[in-house]
Motif scaffolding. Structure first.
Motif, PDB file in Angstrom:
ATOM      1  N   ARG A  59       0.823  -1.213   0.000  1.00 22.43           N
ATOM      2  CA  ARG A  59       0.000   0.000   0.000  1.00 22.43           C
ATOM      3  C   ARG A  59       0.855   1.260   0.000  1.00 22.43           C
ATOM      4  NH1 ARG A  59      -5.253  -0.714   1.934  1.00 22.43           N
ATOM      5  NH2 ARG A  59      -5.052   1.049   3.371  1.00 22.43           N
ATOM      6  N   ASN A  62       1.566   2.662  -3.795  1.00 28.80           N
ATOM      7  CA  ASN A  62       0.726   3.696  -4.437  1.00 28.80           C
ATOM      8  C   ASN A  62       0.195   4.705  -3.415  1.00 28.80           C
ATOM      9  OD1 ASN A  62      -1.246   2.222  -3.195  1.00 28.80           O
ATOM     10  ND2 ASN A  62      -2.525   1.957  -5.025  1.00 28.80           N
ATOM     11  N   LEU A  64      -1.353   4.548  -0.662  1.00 30.06           N
ATOM     12  CA  LEU A  64      -2.558   4.439   0.166  1.00 30.06           C
ATOM     13  C   LEU A  64      -2.143   4.563   1.625  1.00 30.06           C
ATOM     14  CD1 LEU A  64      -4.730   1.652  -1.507  1.00 30.06           C
ATOM     15  CD2 LEU A  64      -5.060   4.124  -1.576  1.00 30.06           C
ATOM     16  N   GLU A  65      -0.922   4.147   1.918  1.00 25.29           N
ATOM     17  CA  GLU A  65      -0.311   4.454   3.209  1.00 25.29           C
ATOM     18  C   GLU A  65       0.850   5.389   2.948  1.00 25.29           C
ATOM     19  OE1 GLU A  65      -1.687   3.593   5.872  1.00 25.29           O
ATOM     20  OE2 GLU A  65      -2.835   1.789   5.388  1.00 25.29           O
ATOM     21  N   ASN A  87      -2.178  11.352  -7.829  1.00 24.09           N
ATOM     22  CA  ASN A  87      -3.291  10.813  -8.631  1.00 24.09           C
ATOM     23  C   ASN A  87      -2.816  10.411 -10.020  1.00 24.09           C
ATOM     24  OD1 ASN A  87      -5.328  11.051  -6.674  1.00 24.09           O
ATOM     25  ND2 ASN A  87      -5.395  13.256  -7.043  1.00 24.09           N
ATOM     26  N   ARG A  90      -1.015   7.155  -9.766  1.00 26.36           N
ATOM     27  CA  ARG A  90      -1.888   5.994  -9.510  1.00 26.36           C
ATOM     28  C   ARG A  90      -2.538   5.469 -10.783  1.00 26.36           C
ATOM     29  NH1 ARG A  90      -4.466   8.590  -4.114  1.00 26.36           N
ATOM     30  NH2 ARG A  90      -3.109   7.616  -2.576  1.00 26.36           N
ATOM     31  N   GLU A  91      -2.653   6.345 -11.800  1.00 26.71           N
ATOM     32  CA  GLU A  91      -3.198   5.863 -13.076  1.00 26.71           C
ATOM     33  C   GLU A  91      -2.335   4.727 -13.635  1.00 26.71           C
ATOM     34  OE1 GLU A  91      -3.488   9.106 -15.811  1.00 26.71           O
ATOM     35  OE2 GLU A  91      -4.485  10.378 -14.329  1.00 26.71           O
ATOM     36  N   MET A  95      -4.415  -1.611  -8.687  1.00 26.71           N
ATOM     37  CA  MET A  95      -4.400  -2.348  -7.428  1.00 26.71           C
ATOM     38  C   MET A  95      -5.661  -3.193  -7.305  1.00 26.71           C
ATOM     39  SD  MET A  95      -3.219  -1.230  -3.734  1.00 26.71           S
ATOM     40  CE  MET A  95      -3.349  -2.295  -2.320  1.00 26.71           C
ATOM     41  N   PHE A  97      -7.770  -5.523  -4.464  1.00 28.39           N
ATOM     42  CA  PHE A  97      -7.877  -5.640  -3.006  1.00 28.39           C
ATOM     43  C   PHE A  97      -8.429  -6.994  -2.591  1.00 28.39           C
ATOM     44  CE2 PHE A  97      -8.230  -1.220  -4.187  1.00 28.39           C
ATOM     45  CZ  PHE A  97      -7.468  -0.548  -3.256  1.00 28.39           C
ATOM     46  N   ASN A 101     -13.703  -4.438  -3.283  1.00 23.74           N
ATOM     47  CA  ASN A 101     -13.995  -2.996  -3.308  1.00 23.74           C
ATOM     48  C   ASN A 101     -14.592  -2.532  -4.621  1.00 23.74           C
ATOM     49  OD1 ASN A 101     -13.000  -2.974  -0.776  1.00 23.74           O
ATOM     50  ND2 ASN A 101     -11.052  -1.967  -1.280  1.00 23.74           N
ATOM     51  N   VAL A 119     -11.177  10.018 -15.064  1.00 21.36           N
ATOM     52  CA  VAL A 119      -9.736  10.255 -14.903  1.00 21.36           C
ATOM     53  C   VAL A 119      -9.059  10.380 -16.270  1.00 21.36           C
ATOM     54  CG1 VAL A 119      -7.587   9.376 -13.935  1.00 21.36           C
ATOM     55  CG2 VAL A 119      -9.740   9.054 -12.699  1.00 21.36           C
ATOM     56  N   ARG A 163     -11.168  -3.846 -13.943  1.00 20.58           N
ATOM     57  CA  ARG A 163     -11.265  -2.418 -13.681  1.00 20.58           C
ATOM     58  C   ARG A 163      -9.872  -1.791 -13.588  1.00 20.58           C
ATOM     59  NH1 ARG A 163     -14.207  -0.508  -8.191  1.00 20.58           N
ATOM     60  NH2 ARG A 163     -12.358  -1.516  -7.285  1.00 20.58           N
ATOM     61  N   ALA A 164      -8.975  -2.485 -12.897  1.00 19.00           N
ATOM     62  CA  ALA A 164      -7.615  -1.970 -12.749  1.00 19.00           C
ATOM     63  C   ALA A 164      -6.883  -1.996 -14.096  1.00 19.00           C
ATOM     64  CB  ALA A 164      -6.859  -2.779 -11.701  1.00 19.00           C
ATOM     65  N   MET A 167      -7.242   0.749 -16.943  1.00 19.29           N
ATOM     66  CA  MET A 167      -6.499   2.002 -16.877  1.00 19.29           C
ATOM     67  C   MET A 167      -5.132   1.873 -17.543  1.00 19.29           C
ATOM     68  SD  MET A 167      -8.651   3.901 -15.306  1.00 19.29           S
ATOM     69  CE  MET A 167      -7.762   5.355 -14.765  1.00 19.29           C
TER      70      MET A 167
ATOM     71  N   GLN B 321     -13.841   1.562  -0.348  1.00 19.52           N
ATOM     72  CA  GLN B 321     -14.409   2.308  -1.473  1.00 19.52           C
ATOM     73  C   GLN B 321     -13.554   3.534  -1.792  1.00 19.52           C
ATOM     74  OE1 GLN B 321     -17.321   1.619  -3.353  1.00 19.52           O
ATOM     75  NE2 GLN B 321     -17.012  -0.386  -2.405  1.00 19.52           N
ATOM     76  N   ALA B 324     -10.268   2.151  -3.261  1.00 15.42           N
ATOM     77  CA  ALA B 324     -10.412   1.657  -4.625  1.00 15.42           C
ATOM     78  C   ALA B 324     -10.438   2.827  -5.598  1.00 15.42           C
ATOM     79  CB  ALA B 324     -11.684   0.824  -4.756  1.00 15.42           C
ATOM     80  N   SER B 327      -7.026   4.387  -5.843  1.00 13.41           N
ATOM     81  CA  SER B 327      -6.070   3.565  -6.592  1.00 13.41           C
ATOM     82  C   SER B 327      -6.324   3.654  -8.098  1.00 13.41           C
ATOM     83  CB  SER B 327      -6.141   2.112  -6.136  1.00 13.41           C
ATOM     84  OG  SER B 327      -7.313   1.503  -6.642  1.00 13.41           O
ATOM     85  N   LEU B 328      -7.514   4.116  -8.472  1.00 15.61           N
ATOM     86  CA  LEU B 328      -7.810   4.296  -9.895  1.00 15.61           C
ATOM     87  C   LEU B 328      -7.426   5.699 -10.359  1.00 15.61           C
ATOM     88  CD1 LEU B 328     -11.260   2.519 -10.000  1.00 15.61           C
ATOM     89  CD2 LEU B 328      -9.187   1.776 -11.180  1.00 15.61           C
ATOM     90  N   GLY B 329      -6.853   6.490  -9.460  1.00 16.40           N
ATOM     91  CA  GLY B 329      -6.386   7.827  -9.844  1.00 16.40           C
ATOM     92  C   GLY B 329      -7.440   8.896  -9.708  1.00 16.40           C
TER      93      GLY B 329
END
Lengths: 254, 453, 266
Positions: A59, A62, A64-65, A87, A90-91, A95, A97, A101, A119, A163-164, A167, B321, B324, B327-329
């Motif tokens: 984490r 990217n 998240l932490e 941001n 992160r594109e 990730m 999970f 999510n 995005v 979904r990931a 991108m 949420q 997620a 993480s998608l930007g």
């Protein structure tokens, strides 16, 4: 997919570079100085007992932490630098999970299209086309209009991967992607990940799936108590662990 | 006159005196005739509205007529007769009485009065002196049923016993009975209504005539109350949302002020807020139409409650949420509007609807500061009839909105609960649920098998 | 149809039986007052100089008058918490919570349909109060404007009867709210009893004034439930007694110096 020059570039320099990473939660030190480099196209699995800091490490990649100290580099961008547009970064880092999510208010297709439109500013038609392509890749073309609540756990996780991937990331992070699944649903997800690895995706995978690590990973990393204890090619690590702690862990798991 | 012929010298003097008297009396007569207005000036003639709803005078239904006149200079009044228009009838207990006032001082004016369908006569024991005001109130007089303009005519007698015509009064406009009036009048004569109303409780709280009269009368008030909340509540939503964001701000100072806003508003009665807004703002030079101010106060009040509802809703969305979408930007605003809020809305609909119901009921508090809404309509009817029935009918009108909404919330919550149960895989549902322990065991078993090969 | 009707009939009978039993339980069965030895009074307690709350206690002319009457009758005087004016007469009529209603009630025949009144104890008139800086000079100037009155009062009745249909009448619970709204610009003029208006413009709302006093010659009486004629008669006797022995005139002159006391004649 990648141009010649960038390939050459990556051969010289790892795509992800973690230098002396420390992370505290309050007074608890979860990461105690971790160094890790991942090359382009490489599949790395991270294993370790719970609380070893493997998820936190993932984490941190990217952001998240937020690491307490140390550096994380993505190509030649230092992402721990406060000036970096996180941001934007992160594109390029997808990730997946443990708890999927997915966005429950959107269909499978809608889940994939949202970030494409918001995005990457793709048009509705483009986004829809990409979404359907990605769903086809994970074998869920017929579930495009289903809500997450109407899908099984395995299907949900495949949608999350799609979904990931939509991108077009350069690196994929998997955080115990199969741990929450019923055993009979794990295989489908692992198959998708296997395909992805075969296609040359750079992957960092936190997992307990030894079989997957053995088959797919280029390198296995064993973590415990916030440090990397041992790493190497999966066969060597699993069959002939050098450290007592690694042996203990493997003994427990198998 | 006979003596005139006998004493001729005296007669000429007498004759001239008589002529003078004749001329004088002629003048007096003429002036009296032309200045009847000076003798008794009618100030006003009005009738009290006898409509349960509205402010008109209906023909054929008892009302109170007030007639007021001032006694002119050098005039006294012993008796007044007022003639009712053709077709007037008397209600039960019809009577008339005169009040005599010297400027603002009420004088004792012993009197006798008679009343009939044709006229009323008030006779004062002592003549009323000039400059005084005479008010005659005639109770329970039913003016003619046909609509039109009606005047009272009549005459008065002075202390010398001379009778004089009165000027015609100003006209009273009478309308013919409306459908509601006709129904209530018909009910007045029904034995079961009489029996029902013989019980004081039923008469005062569930008066059949007033139930019939209140339903159309309160309808406009019902619409106005509904409009208050239908404008006020949607206005409260964006304010409440903004406040809920501020409440979750990273900056302590912003959180602090947002918390003050929420806690002060939620910690004080709406009634008090209404009073402060309506009686306090004008002193700051702020003058807003009372209906609009009513909407604003409701919106501000509700925004504080909604802010907490939204905050709870947003915070109940799993952290995953946010992660997620990050993480998608997606940046935080995109995450909020496209991921978090759509889910929050579903979750907060039941509580927000409850808040809507509360706010709708609270519109009634605005009656205290003179905003015309349903309670005010009912209150006004209660005040003019001395009967509580309009309040009961008003309660019915509130229930018309609140009961179905309550039912809808219950249904929605049921659906929401079902949806949450459903969130696991559909094929999971077919088989009996495994306990956590069984699940763990089976996972270990399969893993073991897989890794052994 | 007939079945339906009999059902309705049954419901009506049931309802009447219930309410009759309720009335039976709550009524002042036989005694002079609801609580023996106590005269319970309901008032809106917001109408100086007749009645107002001071330091949590009712005070004013009416309070002193009632104290004297209760004393004469050998009863203890108890005031209930302030009541809503517009529903006070209905409470008196119900005869379960209070023995009498004393809130500057003008005696009218309409009100007499609901309650009985004692002999009148005060002669009053109406007044129109406006802000000093407004241009209105009399009541009829306010025809077509937004005006205020206290709900259920003869002032409200006067506006309805005498001002044209374009006039908007706002009704308030109490005289204080009415005056607060006038000062705040919520209404252009306030219509209520002259003595109270005179008190307010002189003491509390000094930037307002009485533009016109309207001679109505109305009289205040004490409201008593219709089924308690014994109490009505006893009260009338007590009022005449305190008039005769000078107590009434003493109280009256204390509150309204320079005004001659009424005769207390029916």
């Amino acid at each position: 997919m990648t141009s010649m020059s960038s390939l050459q570039h990556t051969n010289e320099q790892p795509v992800v570079r973690i230098i002396d990473l420390h992370k505290y939660f309050g007074s608890l030190e979860v990461l105690k100085g971790v160094d890790l480099e991942v090359s382009r196209g490489e599949v790395v699995t991270i294993m370790g007992p719970s609380g070893s800091g493997k998820s936190t490490l993932l984490r941190c990649i990217n952001l998240l932490e937020k690491p307490t100290s140390g550096q994380v580099w993505f190509d030649d961008i230092c992402i721990t630098d406060p000036k970096t547009n996180i941001n934007k970064l992160r594109e390029h880092v997808g990730m997946v999970f443990q708890s999927f999510n997915l966005f429950p208010h959107l269909s499978a297709k809608g889940n994939i299209m949202l970030a494409l439109k918001k995005v990457l500013k793709r048009s509705q038609e483009e986004a829809e086309q990409i979404a359907l392509d990605q769903l086809a890749k994970v074998g869920l073309s017929d579930r495009a209009d289903y809500r997450p609540s109407q899908l099984s756990g395995g299907q949900q996780q495949r949608v999350a991967i799609a979904r990931a991937l939509a991108m077009d990331p350069q690196v994929m992070l998997f955080d115990e992607a199969t741990s929450a699944l019923d055993p009979e649903l794990v295989r489908g997800v692992l198959d998708v990940m296997r395909e992805l690895a075969k296609g040359g995706m750079t992957m960092i995978v936190v997992t307990h799936e030894m079989g997957f690590a053995r088959d797919v990973a280029d390198r296995a990393v064993f973590m415990d108590e916030g440090v990397i204890v041992e790493q190497g090619c999966p066969e060597a690590l699993f069959d002939n662990p050098q450290h007592e702690r690694t042996r203990d862990f493997l003994g427990h798991i198998i | 006159m006979i003596k005139v012929n006998k004493h001729s010298t005296a007669s000429s003097t007498i004759r001239s005196i008589l002529v003078t008297i004749a001329v004088l009396s002629l003048i007096v007569c003429l002036t009296a005739g032309s200045t009847q207005a000076v003798g008794l000036t009618i100030n006003k003639t009005t009738a009290q509205s006898n409509q349960i709803v509205g402010n008109n005078i209906i023909g054929g239904v008892p009302t109170r007529i007030t007639w007021e006149a001032t006694v002119g200079a050098n005039e006294t009044v012993k008796q007044i007769t007022l003639v009712f228009p053709e077709g007037t009838a008397l209600g039960e207990g019809a009577n008339s009485k005169a009040t005599v006032l010297d400027d603002l001082t009420r004088l004792d004016a012993p009197q006798t009065s008679t009343i009939s369908a044709e006229q009323t006569t008030v006779t004062f024991d002592e003549p009323v002196a000039s400059g005084l005001l005479i008010r005659i109130e005639m109770y329970f007089i039913a003016l003619p049923e046909a609509s039109g303009e009606y005047r009272l005519t009549g005459s008065y007698v002075d202390s010398a016993g001379k009778e004089r015509e009165l000027q015609a009064s100003r006209a009273i406009s009478v309308i013919s009975a409306t459908t509601v009036d006709v129904i209530t009048l018909w009910m007045d004569d029904q034995p079961w209504v009489e029996l029902w109303n013989s019980v004081l409780f039923l008469k005062v709280f569930l008066n059949p005539q007033l139930i019939v009269a209140s339903i159309p009368a309160l309808f406009l008030g019902w619409l106005r109350s509904l409009l208050l909340v239908l404008v006020g509540f949607p206005l409260a939503i964006p304010i409440g949302l903004a406040i809920s964001f501020l409440r979750m701000s990273k900056l302590r100072i912003i959180r602090f002020f947002a918390a003050i806003y929420v806690n002060v508003i939620r910690g004080t009665p709406l009634f008090l807020q209404i009073y402060i807004a309506f009686f306090g703002l004008p002193f700051l030079g702020i003058s807003i139409d009372s209906y609009i101010l009513g909407i604003l106060v409701l919106a501000v009040n509700s925004s504080a409650y909604l802010a907490e509802i939204f905050r709870a809703g947003i915070q109940s969305i799993p952290k995953g949420q946010f992660e997620a979408s990050a993480s998608l930007g997606m940046h935080p605003a995109q995450t909020m509007f496209h991921v978090i809020l759509p889910q929050t809305i579903r979750r907060v609909i039941p509580t927000a609807t409850s808040e809507f119901i509360l706010l709708y009921k609270d519109t009634s508090l605005l009656a205290a500061v003179g905003v015309m809404e349903q309670m005010m309509f009912a209150k006004s009817m209660v005040a003019s009839t001395g009967n509580m029935t309009p309040y009961i009918v008003s309660a019915g009108y509130y229930l018309l909105i609140t009961l179905p909404l309550t039912k809808i919330i219950a249904e929605f919550e049921k659906k929401l609960a079902a949806a949450d149960d459903n969130s696991s895989a559909p094929d999971d549902k077919k088989k009996p649920k495994m306990s956590l322990l069984e699940r763990m065991k089976s996972i270990q078993k399969i893993k073991a098998l897989r890794n052994k090969k | 149809m007939s079945k339906k009707r009999s059902l309705v009939g049954l419901a009506i009978c049931l309802m009447m039986a219930i309410s009759l039993s309720l009335v039976g339980c709550g009524g002042s069965s036989g005694g002079l007052t609801i609580t023996p030895g106590v005269l319970t009074v309901g008032s809106d307690c917001d109408y100086p100089p007749f009645i107002e709350m001071q330091g949590g206690q009712p005070s004013g002319f009416e309070y002193d008058l009632l104290a004297a009457i209760a004393d004469e009758m050998g009863l203890e005087l108890v005031y209930l918490e302030p009541q809503n004016f517009d529903t006070l007469l209905a409470s008196v009529a119900a005869g379960t919570r209070m023995d009498v209603g004393v809130s500057s009630f003008t005696i009218t025949d309409e009100r007499k349909q609901l309650v009985n009144f004692t002999i009148p104890y005060f002669d009053s008139n109406q007044a129109v109060v406006t802000m000093i800086d407004s241009s209105y000079t009399n009541a009829m100037d306010l025809d077509g404007e937004t005006v205020g009155a206290q709900s259920g009062t003869t002032g409200a009745d006067w506006v309805r009867e005498n001002l044209g249909p374009d006039t908007e009448l706002k009704e308030f619970n109490g005289a204080s709210e009415l005056m607060a709204s006038l000062v705040a610009g919520g209404v252009e003029g306030a219509f209520y009893d002259e003595p109270t208006a005179a008190f307010f413009v002189a003491n509390t709302y000094t930037n307002s004034h009485i533009v016109q006093s309207i001679p109505t010659g109305e009289q205040y009486g004490i409201a008593v439930a219709q089924n308690n004629t014994e109490l009505l008669n006893t009260m009338n006797e007590a009022m005449i007694a305190i008039k005769k022995n000078g107590v009434f005139d003493e109280i009256f002159s204390r509150h309204f110096p320079g005004v001659s006391p009424p005769s207390l004649a029916a």
